[in-house]
Scaffold this motif. Sequence first.
Motif, mmCIF file in Angstrom:
data_model
loop_
_atom_site.group_PDB
_atom_site.id
_atom_site.type_symbol
_atom_site.label_atom_id
_atom_site.label_comp_id
_atom_site.label_asym_id
_atom_site.label_seq_id
_atom_site.Cartn_x
_atom_site.Cartn_y
_atom_site.Cartn_z
ATOM 1 N N SER A 1 39.335 49.394 11.909
ATOM 2 C CA SER A 1 37.967 49.041 12.287
ATOM 3 C C SER A 1 37.934 48.175 13.539
ATOM 4 O O SER A 1 37.149 47.241 13.633
ATOM 5 C CB SER A 1 37.281 48.312 11.122
ATOM 6 N N ALA A 2 38.780 48.472 14.486
ATOM 7 C CA ALA A 2 38.846 47.643 15.682
ATOM 8 C C ALA A 2 37.557 47.703 16.486
ATOM 9 O O ALA A 2 37.189 46.736 17.156
ATOM 10 C CB ALA A 2 40.023 48.079 16.550
ATOM 11 N N SER A 3 36.843 48.833 16.428
ATOM 12 C CA SER A 3 35.609 48.929 17.209
ATOM 13 C C SER A 3 34.535 47.992 16.689
ATOM 14 O O SER A 3 33.573 47.699 17.402
ATOM 15 C CB SER A 3 35.087 50.363 17.194
ATOM 16 N N THR A 4 34.661 47.522 15.461
ATOM 17 C CA THR A 4 33.693 46.554 14.936
ATOM 18 C C THR A 4 33.651 45.307 15.797
ATOM 19 O O THR A 4 32.599 44.666 15.938
ATOM 20 C CB THR A 4 34.061 46.178 13.481
ATOM 21 N N GLU B 1 26.063 35.042 11.575
ATOM 22 C CA GLU B 1 26.710 36.336 11.393
ATOM 23 C C GLU B 1 28.199 36.223 11.685
ATOM 24 O O GLU B 1 28.613 35.443 12.549
ATOM 25 C CB GLU B 1 26.080 37.399 12.297
ATOM 26 N N ALA B 2 28.974 37.026 10.983
ATOM 27 C CA ALA B 2 30.421 37.027 11.189
ATOM 28 C C ALA B 2 30.968 38.387 10.824
ATOM 29 O O ALA B 2 30.371 39.139 10.039
ATOM 30 C CB ALA B 2 31.092 35.939 10.359
ATOM 31 N N ILE B 3 32.109 38.708 11.394
ATOM 32 C CA ILE B 3 32.881 39.894 11.030
ATOM 33 C C ILE B 3 34.103 39.408 10.270
ATOM 34 O O ILE B 3 34.928 38.673 10.821
ATOM 35 C CB ILE B 3 33.281 40.706 12.263
ATOM 36 N N ALA B 4 34.205 39.782 9.003
ATOM 37 C CA ALA B 4 35.318 39.355 8.155
ATOM 38 C C ALA B 4 36.285 40.519 8.003
ATOM 39 O O ALA B 4 35.870 41.649 7.704
ATOM 40 C CB ALA B 4 34.812 38.905 6.791
ATOM 41 N N PHE B 5 37.563 40.245 8.217
ATOM 42 C CA PHE B 5 38.579 41.276 8.033
ATOM 43 C C PHE B 5 39.855 40.617 7.547
ATOM 44 O O PHE B 5 40.092 39.428 7.760
ATOM 45 C CB PHE B 5 38.830 42.076 9.319
ATOM 46 N N GLY B 6 40.650 41.414 6.848
ATOM 47 C CA GLY B 6 41.911 40.903 6.334
ATOM 48 C C GLY B 6 42.028 41.097 4.835
ATOM 49 O O GLY B 6 41.318 41.903 4.212
ATOM 50 N N GLU B 7 42.918 40.307 4.219
ATOM 51 C CA GLU B 7 43.232 40.470 2.811
ATOM 52 C C GLU B 7 42.101 40.023 1.894
ATOM 53 O O GLU B 7 42.025 40.459 0.747
ATOM 54 C CB GLU B 7 44.507 39.681 2.465
ATOM 55 N N GLY B 8 41.223 39.164 2.369
ATOM 56 C CA GLY B 8 40.165 38.637 1.507
ATOM 57 C C GLY B 8 38.994 39.571 1.312
ATOM 58 O O GLY B 8 38.120 39.290 0.482
ATOM 59 N N VAL B 9 38.918 40.679 2.036
ATOM 60 C CA VAL B 9 37.817 41.634 1.906
ATOM 61 C C VAL B 9 38.401 43.027 1.694
ATOM 62 O O VAL B 9 39.570 43.292 2.014
ATOM 63 C CB VAL B 9 36.912 41.619 3.155
ATOM 64 N N ALA B 10 37.565 43.919 1.150
ATOM 65 C CA ALA B 10 38.034 45.279 0.889
ATOM 66 C C ALA B 10 38.265 46.032 2.187
ATOM 67 O O ALA B 10 39.250 46.755 2.334
ATOM 68 C CB ALA B 10 37.027 46.012 0.003
ATOM 69 N N THR B 11 37.348 45.890 3.124
ATOM 70 C CA THR B 11 37.478 46.477 4.450
ATOM 71 C C THR B 11 36.676 45.624 5.415
ATOM 72 O O THR B 11 35.952 44.717 4.985
ATOM 73 C CB THR B 11 36.970 47.935 4.463
ATOM 74 N N THR B 12 36.841 45.871 6.694
ATOM 75 C CA THR B 12 36.156 45.067 7.693
ATOM 76 C C THR B 12 34.660 45.042 7.408
ATOM 77 O O THR B 12 34.036 46.091 7.218
ATOM 78 C CB THR B 12 36.421 45.610 9.093
ATOM 79 N N MET B 13 34.086 43.842 7.389
ATOM 80 C CA MET B 13 32.719 43.664 6.909
ATOM 81 C C MET B 13 31.945 42.778 7.879
ATOM 82 O O MET B 13 32.399 41.688 8.233
ATOM 83 C CB MET B 13 32.749 43.029 5.512
ATOM 84 N N ARG B 14 30.791 43.242 8.291
ATOM 85 C CA ARG B 14 29.884 42.420 9.084
ATOM 86 C C ARG B 14 28.855 41.824 8.133
ATOM 87 O O ARG B 14 28.148 42.558 7.443
ATOM 88 C CB ARG B 14 29.199 43.251 10.165
#
Length: 607
Positions: free
Chosen positions: A483-486, A497-510
């Motif tokens: 999800s790099a284009s996010t 607002e934030a974009i969360a990514f990594g082990e703490g979320v299921a997938t990249t999330m805005r």
Amino acid sequence: MFVDGEKFAGEATSQERRDEAQPDARVLGHVVQCDGSRATIAAFADVGGGMTGLWTVGRMISINLGSTRTVGLVYAIAKPDRAWNANDRNAIEVSVELIGEVRDTPPLGKPVFDRGITTYPHIGAVAHRIRMRDLQATYDLAGRPAVTIGTLSQDEAIEARIAIDDTLTRHFAVVGTTGVGKSTAVSLLLRKTIQAKPDLRVLILDPHNEFAAALPDLSVRVDTSTLDLPFWLFRLEEFAEVLFRGREVVPDEIDVLRDLIPSAKNMYRNPGAGAFLRRGGDAVTADTPVPYRIADLIRQLDERMGLLESKNDRPVYRSLKTRIEAAVADPRYRFMFASRLIEDTIHQTVGNIFRIPHGGRPITCFEMAGMPSEVVNSVCSVLARLAFDLALWSEGRLRLLVLCEEAHRYMPADPRLGFAPTRHALSRIAKEGRKYGCYLGVVTQRPGELDPTVLSQCSTVFAMRLANEQDQAIIRSAIADSSASTLSFLSSMGQREAIAFGEGVATTMRLKFERLPDNLIPGTASRNPFESSPSNGDDVDLAAIVEKLRNVPRPQQALGFAEPVDVQRQAGDPEYRKPAPPPPPPEDLDVAFGLKPTTFGLRPRSD
């Protein structure tokens, strides 16, 4: 989206409608190009603008493949001929980044999301805006313990949840430019974390003194007036940073300290043994956290200066003695060199700072705004090192989170900058802390100036608005999934607002963080000082400001500390501050008015 669990047949066009006002032919798009990570969808834009909103940047779409639905994120839309026809339908191209796929699990048909792509879309596959049911499955955490921190930006009806255990144990980072709400987001994350993990202790390195007011019911405030951090807890490098006050150290003086501090510690432990050093397993070094007296250190320097064979080294001893005496006499260093801190108070010091027991307030806000800049690095190094050692030797019983606000100050990308022991202590937590229950939280507005090794250890990242190209490039290089284009939205995201990514979320999330009450937003009390009524400066107490600037107690205040002591004892000796009781006043003295005129000079009556 509905998929028959038995036949897995493609859906009819009429089932893709979002409402009755949308014609079937204008709802759908079709795949016309696809590679390993992206696809292009051909669709039509409505002349009236009604359907154009379905194909906007940032929307999640679904591509129907029968047994599965491929989930994608719209990152670009365009009209090939760059011309708009107001009288006819307009063909558009929608660029989509493939994120994963959703499939229904029999027998209940509950959708399950998988990050991988097993079946890629074929040419002509039907694409449409994702349904809420599949969108919830995309961000589902598969039963992991989770907390809600806000809502999805693309659908506020769906909660944004993070896996709290994975976020903590594998470290996290909050990055964003000034004014986007980093501190508010951190305050919200801490509140949610304490609710889920009430046994967690948190140490906040707060350079702006703003978190204590935002967490009044969960935190205690530690500043220069309430901090008790004995100088003997400092390692040799940290103690030298205090003595030299940020300047280049003199190797000869450091060698003298390395030789004399163990002797001073031995004199404290064995008063009758003099400066004799024990060699063996129980020997102490300059880094051992054992109390010693500055007076013993200075006495040894005087003795060495008096020796005939140390004639050439006397300038080194004299310079070192001057540095030590200047640091001890500096009122800004009372938290290190106060006389009461010479005694062995390590249990009380560690318990107060790391909240053992926490008494309902597991968060310690270490406020550094009033602390001398030349000693901040050493203090942060000591606290980070103690946090790791406590978690290590507690064998997992103590869970600690060290949160570094403005982390680029302690762990800069340039190894020539900053203070090496602080960098090493925090890097040790980042690399090994999760094994022992010591976690790291990094908050910075300049991720490009942060040590990339530390940032790479933060498995969950909350990226808020970033305007600097270098900072954006650092975050793009840190994202681990497809999800790099996010991250192309980093420069245009709104407040909270934030974009969360990594082990703490299921997938990249805005996502958009929850709104906190105004009185719980960090820095509210000191923010926007010019919004108050205009003033010409008459109400400014310049005398009070100067007193705080000097940081020197007034003479009448210092009298309370002038306690009589035994000259034969030093600070740290038994009964050091227990003088003998004063003799009782004579019978012919009136403490209120002086001598009694009725008895002075007269013989007492015999009757």
